[in-house]
Design a protein around this motif. Structure first.
Motif, PDB file in Angstrom:
ATOM      1  N   ALA A 159       0.827  -1.213   0.000  1.00  0.00           N
ATOM      2  CA  ALA A 159       0.000   0.000   0.000  1.00  0.00           C
ATOM      3  C   ALA A 159       0.858   1.257   0.000  1.00  0.00           C
ATOM      4  N   GLY A 160       0.513   2.168  -0.905  1.00  0.00           N
ATOM      5  CA  GLY A 160       1.213   3.439  -0.979  1.00  0.00           C
ATOM      6  C   GLY A 160       2.640   3.325  -1.478  1.00  0.00           C
ATOM      7  N   GLY A 161       3.005   2.188  -2.042  1.00  0.00           N
ATOM      8  CA  GLY A 161       4.358   2.017  -2.558  1.00  0.00           C
ATOM      9  C   GLY A 161       5.383   1.696  -1.482  1.00  0.00           C
ATOM     10  N   LEU A 162       4.930   1.386  -0.273  1.00  0.00           N
ATOM     11  CA  LEU A 162       5.860   1.016   0.795  1.00  0.00           C
ATOM     12  C   LEU A 162       6.548  -0.298   0.467  1.00  0.00           C
ATOM     13  N   PHE A 163       7.763  -0.449   0.894  1.00  0.00           N
ATOM     14  CA  PHE A 163       8.554  -1.665   0.698  1.00  0.00           C
ATOM     15  C   PHE A 163       8.614  -2.084  -0.774  1.00  0.00           C
ATOM     16  N   PRO A 164       9.093  -1.183  -1.644  1.00  0.00           N
ATOM     17  CA  PRO A 164       9.174  -1.525  -3.072  1.00  0.00           C
ATOM     18  C   PRO A 164      10.074  -2.736  -3.313  1.00  0.00           C
ATOM     19  N   GLY A 165       9.675  -3.549  -4.280  1.00  0.00           N
ATOM     20  CA  GLY A 165      10.447  -4.716  -4.657  1.00  0.00           C
ATOM     21  C   GLY A 165      10.073  -5.984  -3.908  1.00  0.00           C
ATOM     22  N   TYR A 166       9.124  -5.897  -2.980  1.00  0.00           N
ATOM     23  CA  TYR A 166       8.732  -7.064  -2.187  1.00  0.00           C
ATOM     24  C   TYR A 166       7.342  -7.581  -2.558  1.00  0.00           C
ATOM     25  N   ALA A 167       6.917  -7.328  -3.763  1.00  0.00           N
ATOM     26  CA  ALA A 167       5.563  -7.707  -4.175  1.00  0.00           C
ATOM     27  C   ALA A 167       5.315  -9.203  -4.023  1.00  0.00           C
ATOM     28  N   ARG A 168       6.268 -10.022  -4.431  1.00  0.00           N
ATOM     29  CA  ARG A 168       6.045 -11.470  -4.357  1.00  0.00           C
ATOM     30  C   ARG A 168       5.947 -11.941  -2.907  1.00  0.00           C
TER      31      ARG A 168
ATOM     32  N   VAL B 116       2.094 -13.559   1.534  1.00  0.00           N
ATOM     33  CA  VAL B 116       1.306 -13.132   2.694  1.00  0.00           C
ATOM     34  C   VAL B 116      -0.184 -13.229   2.373  1.00  0.00           C
ATOM     35  N   ALA B 117      -0.574 -12.877   1.153  1.00  0.00           N
ATOM     36  CA  ALA B 117      -1.980 -12.975   0.743  1.00  0.00           C
ATOM     37  C   ALA B 117      -2.446 -14.430   0.791  1.00  0.00           C
ATOM     38  N   VAL B 118      -1.614 -15.352   0.331  1.00  0.00           N
ATOM     39  CA  VAL B 118      -1.958 -16.775   0.381  1.00  0.00           C
ATOM     40  C   VAL B 118      -2.140 -17.219   1.830  1.00  0.00           C
ATOM     41  N   LEU B 119      -1.230 -16.812   2.702  1.00  0.00           N
ATOM     42  CA  LEU B 119      -1.346 -17.162   4.128  1.00  0.00           C
ATOM     43  C   LEU B 119      -2.608 -16.568   4.741  1.00  0.00           C
ATOM     44  N   PHE B 120      -2.958 -15.351   4.327  1.00  0.00           N
ATOM     45  CA  PHE B 120      -4.174 -14.712   4.822  1.00  0.00           C
ATOM     46  C   PHE B 120      -5.408 -15.508   4.420  1.00  0.00           C
TER      47      PHE B 120
ATOM     48  N   ASP C 167      -1.811 -10.770  -8.798  1.00  0.00           N
ATOM     49  CA  ASP C 167      -0.947  -9.802  -9.501  1.00  0.00           C
ATOM     50  C   ASP C 167       0.485  -9.862  -8.984  1.00  0.00           C
ATOM     51  N   ARG C 168       0.617  -9.905  -7.677  1.00  0.00           N
ATOM     52  CA  ARG C 168       1.961  -9.901  -7.087  1.00  0.00           C
ATOM     53  C   ARG C 168       2.734 -11.161  -7.461  1.00  0.00           C
ATOM     54  N   LEU C 169       2.065 -12.297  -7.429  1.00  0.00           N
ATOM     55  CA  LEU C 169       2.754 -13.556  -7.725  1.00  0.00           C
ATOM     56  C   LEU C 169       3.016 -13.738  -9.216  1.00  0.00           C
ATOM     57  N   LEU C 170       2.077 -13.311 -10.069  1.00  0.00           N
ATOM     58  CA  LEU C 170       2.257 -13.490 -11.513  1.00  0.00           C
ATOM     59  C   LEU C 170       3.120 -12.406 -12.154  1.00  0.00           C
ATOM     60  N   TYR C 171       2.909 -11.155 -11.749  1.00  0.00           N
ATOM     61  CA  TYR C 171       3.555 -10.026 -12.424  1.00  0.00           C
ATOM     62  C   TYR C 171       4.630  -9.335 -11.582  1.00  0.00           C
ATOM     63  N   GLY C 172       4.687  -9.639 -10.291  1.00  0.00           N
ATOM     64  CA  GLY C 172       5.649  -8.969  -9.427  1.00  0.00           C
ATOM     65  C   GLY C 172       5.262  -7.540  -9.107  1.00  0.00           C
ATOM     66  N   GLN C 173       4.027  -7.186  -9.403  1.00  0.00           N
ATOM     67  CA  GLN C 173       3.517  -5.839  -9.134  1.00  0.00           C
ATOM     68  C   GLN C 173       1.998  -5.844  -9.228  1.00  0.00           C
ATOM     69  N   VAL C 174       1.402  -4.775  -8.700  1.00  0.00           N
ATOM     70  CA  VAL C 174      -0.048  -4.635  -8.700  1.00  0.00           C
ATOM     71  C   VAL C 174      -0.414  -3.411  -9.525  1.00  0.00           C
ATOM     72  N   THR C 175      -1.433  -3.537 -10.352  1.00  0.00           N
ATOM     73  CA  THR C 175      -1.932  -2.414 -11.142  1.00  0.00           C
ATOM     74  C   THR C 175      -2.890  -1.604 -10.278  1.00  0.00           C
ATOM     75  N   ASP C 176      -2.567  -0.333 -10.086  1.00  0.00           N
ATOM     76  CA  ASP C 176      -3.431   0.595  -9.358  1.00  0.00           C
ATOM     77  C   ASP C 176      -3.877   1.681 -10.327  1.00  0.00           C
ATOM     78  N   PHE C 177      -5.087   2.231 -10.086  1.00  0.00           N
ATOM     79  CA  PHE C 177      -5.585   3.202 -11.054  1.00  0.00           C
ATOM     80  C   PHE C 177      -6.613   4.182 -10.515  1.00  0.00           C
ATOM     81  N   ILE C 178      -7.183   3.971  -9.360  1.00  0.00           N
ATOM     82  CA  ILE C 178      -8.211   4.868  -8.825  1.00  0.00           C
ATOM     83  C   ILE C 178      -7.531   5.883  -7.905  1.00  0.00           C
TER      84      ILE C 178
END
Length: 154
Positions: free
Chosen positions: A47-56, A61-65, A100-111
């Motif tokens: 969120a907010g670009g914190l911890f760049p480069g750690y998307a995967r 973490v999302a899977v564990l959640f 997105d994080r696991l497949l692309y290593g990043q998330v698309t944001d737009f709003i």
């Protein structure tokens, strides 16, 4: 059933919206649609670009959640439309961003919103958290009422 419907609906709407943004809108291109401001960014952090480069890592973490929520849903105390809705929004959003994080290593944001640029999964997570807070408050009052009733009968 409500949990599964919301989870799938959130996931599909999130993925379709991200696909459309990635396909039709250039990075950093801004536009307004229905009075809402949009721009296409790719976020490889959280969120907010914190911890760049750690998307995967956040994808894991999302899977564990999702596993944690699956475990919590087996608890007999956590039943009903409110908690199912909360978990549906939370899990749908977590899966949407996790994919997105696991497949692309990043998330698309737009709003564009005060506080940053988000996507539908982020908004679903916010709705899920709000519903979870409401559920916890109602459960607390319900348990308090039960305890007061037990004291009166003893």
């Amino acid at each position: 059933m409500l949990f599964y419907v919301l989870t799938i609906l959130v996931f599909i709407l999130d993925q379709v919206s991200k696909y459309l943004i990635r396909f039709y809108i250039d990075i950093n291109e801004k536009f307004i649609f229905l009075g809402i401001e949009f721009t296409h960014i790719e976020n490889n952090g959280m969120a907010g670009g914190l911890f760049p480069g750690y998307a995967r890592l956040f994808g894991v973490v999302a899977v564990l959640f999702v596993i944690l929520v699956s475990y919590l849903r087996r608890n007999e105390d956590m039943k009903g439309a409110l908690i199912d809705s909360s978990f549906g929004f939370l899990v749908g959003g977590a899966i949407g961003n996790g994919v997105d994080r696991l497949l692309y290593g990043q998330v698309t944001d737009f709003i564009i919103r005060s506080g940053g640029v988000l996507n539908l999964a982020d908004h679903a997570i916010e709705i899920g958290l709000l519903l979870l807070i409401i559920y916890v408050i109602f459960s607390w009052f319900k348990n308090k009422r039960i305890m007061v009733t037990k004291k009166r009968t003893s």
